[in-house]
Scaffold this active site. Structure first.
Site, short mmCIF file in Angstrom:
data_model
loop_
_atom_site.label_atom_id
_atom_site.label_comp_id
_atom_site.label_asym_id
_atom_site.label_seq_id
_atom_site.Cartn_x
_atom_site.Cartn_y
_atom_site.Cartn_z
CG HIS A 1 53.68 -2.97 53.11
ND1 HIS A 1 53.38 -3.99 52.67
CD2 HIS A 1 54.39 -1.95 53.69
CE1 HIS A 1 54.62 -4.70 52.85
NE2 HIS A 1 55.23 -3.09 53.24
CD GLU B 1 57.72 -3.49 57.07
OE1 GLU B 1 57.35 -2.64 55.40
OE2 GLU B 1 58.50 -4.33 57.01
CO CO Z 1 57.53 -3.16 54.12
#
Ligand code: CO
Length: 134
Positions: free
Chosen positions: A79, A130
């Site tokens: 991510h 995120e």
């Molecule tokens: Co992270």
């Protein structure tokens, strides 16, 4: 709305090898491994002048990294994390635009002790995103 790139997280099949590579081959400053039982990962922070790389390794049977490593045996980018000033305002704006927030939609405390949320990869070009409030 989004600010700095806080970190890129890379899932690694061998944590010691990943640490050695970033520390000894790439010459980066690498932290001690840190267990994050709430997130099912052991994390190592690689500090770069403009951002961080996080090496993620599965912790526990229900680790979210486990399935990822089964599909990506040599590891891979898991991510990217962008900073936001107000995570609840960011969440509400994203929900209103049709994006999906993972889990129950409430921020959790992330690896840096700050509130984080994850956005569905299918809504962001196949990339798990995120958000971290800084
Ligand atoms: Co992270």
């Amino acid at each position: 709305m989004i600010g700095r790139l806080n970190h890129v997280a890379i899932a690694v099949p061998d944590l010691e090898a990943g640490i050695a590579q970033y520390r000894d081959v790439l010459g980066a400053k690498v932290s001690e491994p840190q267990d994050e039982p709430d997130h099912g990962v052991t994390v190592v922070f690689v500090e770069l002048p403009n951002t961080k790389i996080e090496l993620l390794y599965p912790l526990g049977e229900n680790s979210p990294i486990k399935g990822f490593l089964e599909k990506n045996a040599s590891g891979g980018i898991h991510h990217v994390c962008y900073e936001v000033d107000d995570i609840l305002a960011a969440r509400d704006k994203l929900l209103a635009s049709g994006a999906r927030v993972l889990g129950d939609g409430e921020p959790k405390i992330g690896a840096h002790g700050k509130p984080v949320l994850f956005l569905h990869p299918k809504d962001f070009n196949g990339t798990l995103v995120e958000l971290e409030q800084v």
